[in-house]
Design an enzyme around this catalytic site. Structure first.
Site, PDB file in Angstrom:
ATOM      1  N   HIS A   1     -15.101   7.428 -33.899  1.00 29.39           N
ATOM      2  CA  HIS A   1     -13.707   7.626 -34.314  1.00 29.39           C
ATOM      3  C   HIS A   1     -13.600   7.492 -35.822  1.00 29.39           C
ATOM      4  CE1 HIS A   1     -14.298   3.329 -33.569  1.00 29.39           C
ATOM      5  NE2 HIS A   1     -13.447   3.134 -34.576  1.00 29.39           N
ATOM      6  N   PHE A   2     -12.527   8.071 -36.329  1.00 32.45           N
ATOM      7  CA  PHE A   2     -12.281   8.099 -37.770  1.00 32.45           C
ATOM      8  C   PHE A   2     -10.933   7.454 -38.043  1.00 32.45           C
ATOM      9  CE2 PHE A   2     -15.649  11.078 -39.051  1.00 32.45           C
ATOM     10  CZ  PHE A   2     -16.058  11.505 -37.801  1.00 32.45           C
ATOM     11  N   HIS A   3     -10.911   6.525 -38.984  1.00 32.85           N
ATOM     12  CA  HIS A   3      -9.662   5.858 -39.370  1.00 32.85           C
ATOM     13  C   HIS A   3      -8.999   6.647 -40.504  1.00 32.85           C
ATOM     14  CE1 HIS A   3     -10.685   1.794 -37.561  1.00 32.85           C
ATOM     15  NE2 HIS A   3     -11.881   2.341 -37.599  1.00 32.85           N
TER      16      HIS A   3
ATOM     17  N   GLN B   1     -18.486  -1.660 -36.611  1.00 29.56           N
ATOM     18  CA  GLN B   1     -17.984  -0.883 -35.468  1.00 29.56           C
ATOM     19  C   GLN B   1     -17.786  -1.815 -34.280  1.00 29.56           C
ATOM     20  OE1 GLN B   1     -20.461   2.457 -34.198  1.00 29.56           O
ATOM     21  NE2 GLN B   1     -18.831   3.272 -32.882  1.00 29.56           N
TER      22      GLN B   1
ATOM     23  N   ASP C   1      -3.553   3.188 -34.384  1.00 28.56           N
ATOM     24  CA  ASP C   1      -4.362   1.975 -34.217  1.00 28.56           C
ATOM     25  C   ASP C   1      -3.413   0.823 -33.878  1.00 28.56           C
ATOM     26  OD1 ASP C   1      -5.881  -0.483 -34.895  1.00 28.56           O
ATOM     27  OD2 ASP C   1      -7.374   0.910 -35.669  1.00 28.56           O
ATOM     28  N   ILE C   2      -3.739   0.066 -32.814  1.00 31.37           N
ATOM     29  CA  ILE C   2      -2.813  -1.015 -32.406  1.00 31.37           C
ATOM     30  C   ILE C   2      -2.793  -2.178 -33.388  1.00 31.37           C
ATOM     31  CG2 ILE C   2      -2.330  -0.909 -29.902  1.00 31.37           C
ATOM     32  CD1 ILE C   2      -4.888  -2.650 -29.557  1.00 31.37           C
TER      33      ILE C   2
HETATM   34  P1  AMP Z   1     -13.978   0.088 -35.436  1.00 29.85           P
HETATM   35  O1  AMP Z   1     -14.789   0.212 -34.156  1.00 29.85           O
HETATM   36  O2  AMP Z   1     -14.287  -1.169 -36.189  1.00 29.85           O
HETATM   37  O3  AMP Z   1     -14.053   1.291 -36.325  1.00 29.85           O
HETATM   38  O4  AMP Z   1     -12.446  -0.068 -35.087  1.00 29.85           O
HETATM   39  C1  AMP Z   1     -11.884   0.067 -33.823  1.00 29.85           C
HETATM   40  C2  AMP Z   1     -10.395   0.141 -34.021  1.00 29.85           C
HETATM   41  O5  AMP Z   1      -9.803   0.409 -32.768  1.00 29.85           O
HETATM   42  C3  AMP Z   1      -9.753  -1.148 -34.563  1.00 29.85           C
HETATM   43  O6  AMP Z   1      -9.090  -0.853 -35.769  1.00 29.85           O
HETATM   44  C4  AMP Z   1      -8.796  -1.558 -33.452  1.00 29.85           C
HETATM   45  O7  AMP Z   1      -7.590  -2.096 -33.942  1.00 29.85           O
HETATM   46  C5  AMP Z   1      -8.558  -0.255 -32.711  1.00 29.85           C
HETATM   47  N1  AMP Z   1      -8.231  -0.385 -31.297  1.00 29.85           N
HETATM   48  C6  AMP Z   1      -8.850  -1.148 -30.372  1.00 29.85           C
HETATM   49  N2  AMP Z   1      -8.301  -0.982 -29.154  1.00 29.85           N
HETATM   50  C7  AMP Z   1      -7.298  -0.077 -29.308  1.00 29.85           C
HETATM   51  C8  AMP Z   1      -6.339   0.503 -28.435  1.00 29.85           C
HETATM   52  N3  AMP Z   1      -6.300   0.183 -27.137  1.00 29.85           N
HETATM   53  N4  AMP Z   1      -5.454   1.386 -28.955  1.00 29.85           N
HETATM   54  C9  AMP Z   1      -5.467   1.694 -30.256  1.00 29.85           C
HETATM   55  N5  AMP Z   1      -6.353   1.182 -31.147  1.00 29.85           N
HETATM   56  C10 AMP Z   1      -7.251   0.307 -30.688  1.00 29.85           C
END
Ligand code: AMP
Ligand code: ZN
Length: 137
Positions: A98-100, A92, A29-30
């Site tokens: 996706h899964f964190h 979201q 995650d960036i």
């Molecule tokens: P969520 O949709 O809230 O579950 O989280 C989306 C996640 O994607 C966030 O934690 C962002 O930091 C991450 N994210 C967004 N763009 C990118 C990217 N280009 N590369 C890696 N992670 C990303």
């Protein structure tokens, strides 16, 4: 389709990919909650958990477990949070499921899901009954 995670999966946008199999990739995650925070992405586009089929759902947990153990071992994580946000109301922001996987350390000060409330008198039974009814349907 204008999906940033599909573009990452197809290699059109760079990402730190750490894992790949036939069905999933995992990237860093960036904007990590803690460094080493991973995202596991199904390669096939789906918006959220409701679009994932049963085999994908069971397979993803196997991948999550494997990667969680690797974070414990390689980053000396002391714990792991597994989080999955579905729909805008749940936070979201990227609408490709996706899964964190978040490595955790004692005293790291991160608060995830710790703001718990209370039910009013009798309310817990009402919620339980509504959910039981939904399960019976
Ligand atoms: P969520 O949709 O809230 O579950 O989280 C989306 C996640 O994607 C966030 O934690 C962002 O930091 C991450 N994210 C967004 N763009 C990118 C990217 N280009 N590369 C890696 N992670 C990303
Ligand atoms: Zn996508």
């Amino acid at each position: 389709m204008d999906c940033i995670f599909c573009k990452i999966i197809e290699g059109h946008i760079p990402a730190e990919k750490v894992y790949e199999d036939d069905f999933f990739i995992a990237i860093l995650d960036i904007n990590p909650v803690n460094k080493g925070h991973l995202l596991v992405l199904p390669k096939k586009h789906s918006e959220n958990i409701f679009d994932l089929d049963e085999p994908e759902l069971s397979q993803v947990m196997v991948v999550i477990k494997k990667l969680s153990k690797i974070l414990m071992d390689t980053l000396n994580a002391e714990g792991i949070n597994i989080i999955q946000n579905n729909c805008k109301a749940a936070g979201q922001i990227i609408f490709h499921s996706h899964f964190h996987i978040i490595p955790r350390y004692t005293g790291d000060g991160i608060k995830i899901g710790t703001v718990h409330g209370k039910y009013n008198e009798g309310e817990i039974k009402d919620f339980a009954n509504r959910i039981r009814e939904g399960i019976r349907k």
